[in-house]
Design a protein around this motif. Structure first.
Motif, mmCIF file in Angstrom:
data_model
loop_
_atom_site.group_PDB
_atom_site.id
_atom_site.type_symbol
_atom_site.label_atom_id
_atom_site.label_comp_id
_atom_site.label_asym_id
_atom_site.label_seq_id
_atom_site.Cartn_x
_atom_site.Cartn_y
_atom_site.Cartn_z
ATOM 1 N N CYS A 11 0.886 -1.003 -0.082
ATOM 2 C CA CYS A 11 0.015 -0.080 0.135
ATOM 3 C C CYS A 11 0.856 1.268 0.075
ATOM 4 N N PRO A 12 0.359 2.437 -0.226
ATOM 5 C CA PRO A 12 1.001 3.768 -0.509
ATOM 6 C C PRO A 12 1.253 4.061 1.054
ATOM 7 N N LEU A 13 2.177 4.666 1.130
ATOM 8 C CA LEU A 13 2.570 5.279 2.540
ATOM 9 C C LEU A 13 3.007 6.777 2.424
ATOM 10 N N ILE A 14 2.470 7.307 3.704
ATOM 11 C CA ILE A 14 2.783 8.731 3.642
ATOM 12 C C ILE A 14 3.789 9.037 4.574
ATOM 13 N N LYS A 15 4.648 9.996 4.395
ATOM 14 C CA LYS A 15 5.922 10.179 5.008
ATOM 15 C C LYS A 15 5.495 11.203 6.252
ATOM 16 N N ASN A 16 4.781 12.350 5.828
ATOM 17 C CA ASN A 16 4.537 13.464 6.840
ATOM 18 C C ASN A 16 3.297 14.123 5.886
ATOM 19 N N ILE A 17 2.571 14.837 6.890
ATOM 20 C CA ILE A 17 1.485 15.976 6.374
ATOM 21 C C ILE A 17 1.766 17.191 7.211
ATOM 22 N N LEU A 18 2.038 18.267 6.519
ATOM 23 C CA LEU A 18 2.504 19.319 7.044
ATOM 24 C C LEU A 18 1.173 20.620 6.853
ATOM 25 N N LEU A 19 1.130 21.304 7.701
ATOM 26 C CA LEU A 19 0.011 22.630 7.592
ATOM 27 C C LEU A 19 1.002 23.659 8.390
ATOM 28 N N LEU A 20 1.355 24.657 7.290
ATOM 29 C CA LEU A 20 2.450 25.693 7.766
ATOM 30 C C LEU A 20 1.598 27.035 7.153
ATOM 31 N N ASP A 21 1.933 27.940 8.042
ATOM 32 C CA ASP A 21 1.471 29.396 7.812
ATOM 33 C C ASP A 21 2.220 30.064 6.886
ATOM 34 N N SER A 22 1.889 31.131 6.490
ATOM 35 C CA SER A 22 2.323 31.931 5.365
ATOM 36 C C SER A 22 3.901 32.064 5.549
ATOM 37 N N GLU A 23 4.496 32.114 6.680
ATOM 38 C CA GLU A 23 5.791 32.233 6.972
ATOM 39 C C GLU A 23 6.591 31.136 6.937
ATOM 40 N N GLY A 24 6.010 30.062 6.838
ATOM 41 C CA GLY A 24 6.434 28.679 6.882
ATOM 42 C C GLY A 24 6.640 28.120 8.236
ATOM 43 N N LYS A 25 5.872 28.709 9.198
ATOM 44 C CA LYS A 25 5.889 28.146 10.778
ATOM 45 C C LYS A 25 4.676 27.174 10.781
ATOM 46 N N ARG A 26 4.906 26.165 11.616
ATOM 47 C CA ARG A 26 4.057 25.196 12.017
ATOM 48 C C ARG A 26 2.774 25.686 12.611
ATOM 49 N N VAL A 27 1.856 25.029 12.032
ATOM 50 C CA VAL A 27 0.351 24.891 12.424
ATOM 51 C C VAL A 27 -0.159 23.829 13.036
ATOM 52 N N ALA A 28 -0.055 22.606 12.278
ATOM 53 C CA ALA A 28 -0.240 21.171 12.570
ATOM 54 C C ALA A 28 0.716 20.499 11.643
ATOM 55 N N LYS A 75 -0.496 22.573 -1.667
ATOM 56 C CA LYS A 75 -1.662 23.699 -2.267
ATOM 57 C C LYS A 75 -1.686 24.771 -1.221
ATOM 58 N N CYS A 76 -2.178 25.848 -1.395
ATOM 59 C CA CYS A 76 -2.064 27.209 -0.510
ATOM 60 C C CYS A 76 -3.549 27.530 -0.484
ATOM 61 N N VAL A 77 -4.247 27.955 0.730
ATOM 62 C CA VAL A 77 -5.555 28.258 1.066
ATOM 63 C C VAL A 77 -5.355 29.549 1.807
ATOM 64 N N GLN A 78 -5.629 30.616 1.364
ATOM 65 C CA GLN A 78 -5.398 32.067 2.119
ATOM 66 C C GLN A 78 -4.070 31.924 2.552
ATOM 67 N N ASP A 79 -4.129 32.024 3.731
ATOM 68 C CA ASP A 79 -2.512 32.027 4.562
ATOM 69 C C ASP A 79 -2.000 30.796 5.005
ATOM 70 N N LEU A 80 -2.714 29.642 4.695
ATOM 71 C CA LEU A 80 -2.258 28.344 4.987
ATOM 72 C C LEU A 80 -1.670 27.526 3.757
ATOM 73 N N HIS A 81 -0.745 26.806 4.140
ATOM 74 C CA HIS A 81 0.033 25.866 2.950
ATOM 75 C C HIS A 81 -0.115 24.534 3.603
ATOM 76 N N PHE A 82 -0.675 23.593 2.678
ATOM 77 C CA PHE A 82 -0.859 22.157 3.050
ATOM 78 C C PHE A 82 0.049 21.480 2.022
ATOM 79 N N PHE A 83 0.621 20.415 2.715
ATOM 80 C CA PHE A 83 1.782 19.475 2.050
ATOM 81 C C PHE A 83 1.504 18.176 2.710
ATOM 82 N N VAL A 84 1.668 17.203 1.659
ATOM 83 C CA VAL A 84 1.640 15.945 1.884
ATOM 84 C C VAL A 84 2.968 15.177 1.184
ATOM 85 N N THR A 85 3.661 14.557 2.044
ATOM 86 C CA THR A 85 5.006 14.070 1.484
ATOM 87 C C THR A 85 4.751 12.648 1.345
#
Length: 184
Positions: A11-28, A75-85
């Motif tokens: 099965c496919p595996l995810i290494k991480n999921i990131l939710l960062l703000d507009s400055e690249g700081k962690r949100v979740a 993808k970016c939505v407003q001032d949040l940046h969503f990442f899946v690795t």
């Protein structure tokens, strides 16, 4: 993680999921791989991901990049940046499905007010959302409506026991009761 290697072929595996703000700081953030063993390594990875993707036009549509033998869908939505690795051998469409499920679920949970302030105010449900999407790197769910239904069940009401309510739901109910008692 040993469990990731055991399921590598099936099965496919995810290494991480990131939710960062507009400055690249962690949100979740949630890591499912030992590729970044220390907090400093995780922060350095987040910074490099954000730096590489911040000039992108990935507003409301997913984009893809390759960084350090990892495929990153974002993808970016407003001032949040969503990442899946995922690893460099993962299917980009599956990573995109996880990204869409996460961003759509967050949008539903935040009532389409997707910004850093609302995300921090509802961090508990966002973290629950991450837990419902991926467990130990394995994808559990990608449908935003199903994720939201598991995170915030409709059966919770003001008469439900406190043990079945999230902290924010309990505080909201207590605030409502207090407001009604003060206005009466």
């Amino acid at each position: 993680m040993a469990t990731l290697a055991a399921y590598r072929d099936s099965c496919p595996l995810i290494k991480n999921i990131l939710l960062l703000d507009s400055e690249g700081k962690r949100v979740a953030v949630k890591y499912y791989s030992d590729d970044w063993p220390t907090n400093a390594a995780k922060l350095a990875f987040e910074k490099s991901v954000f730096t590489k993707t911040q000039k992108s036009n990935a507003r409301n549509e997913a984009d893809i990049t390759l960084l350090d033998n990892n495929i990153i869908v974002y993808k970016c939505v407003q001032d949040l940046h969503f990442f899946v690795t995922g690893g460099d051998d993962e299917n980009e469409l599956i990573l995109d499905a996880v990204l869409q499920g996460f961003s759509d679920a967050v949008s539903i949970l935040l009532r389409n007010k997707v910004d850093k302030y609302e995300a921090l105010q509802n961090l508990d449900v966002i973290l629950l959302c991450l837990d419902e999407i991926v467990d130990g790197g394995m994808i559990l769910e990608t449908d935003a409506n199903v994720i939201v239904g598991k995170v915030v069940p409709n059966s919770i009401d003001s008469g439900a026991p406190l043990s079945e309510q999230t902290i924010s739901q309990a505080f909201a109910i207590a605030r409502d009761h207090l407001t009604r008692s003060l206005l009466s």
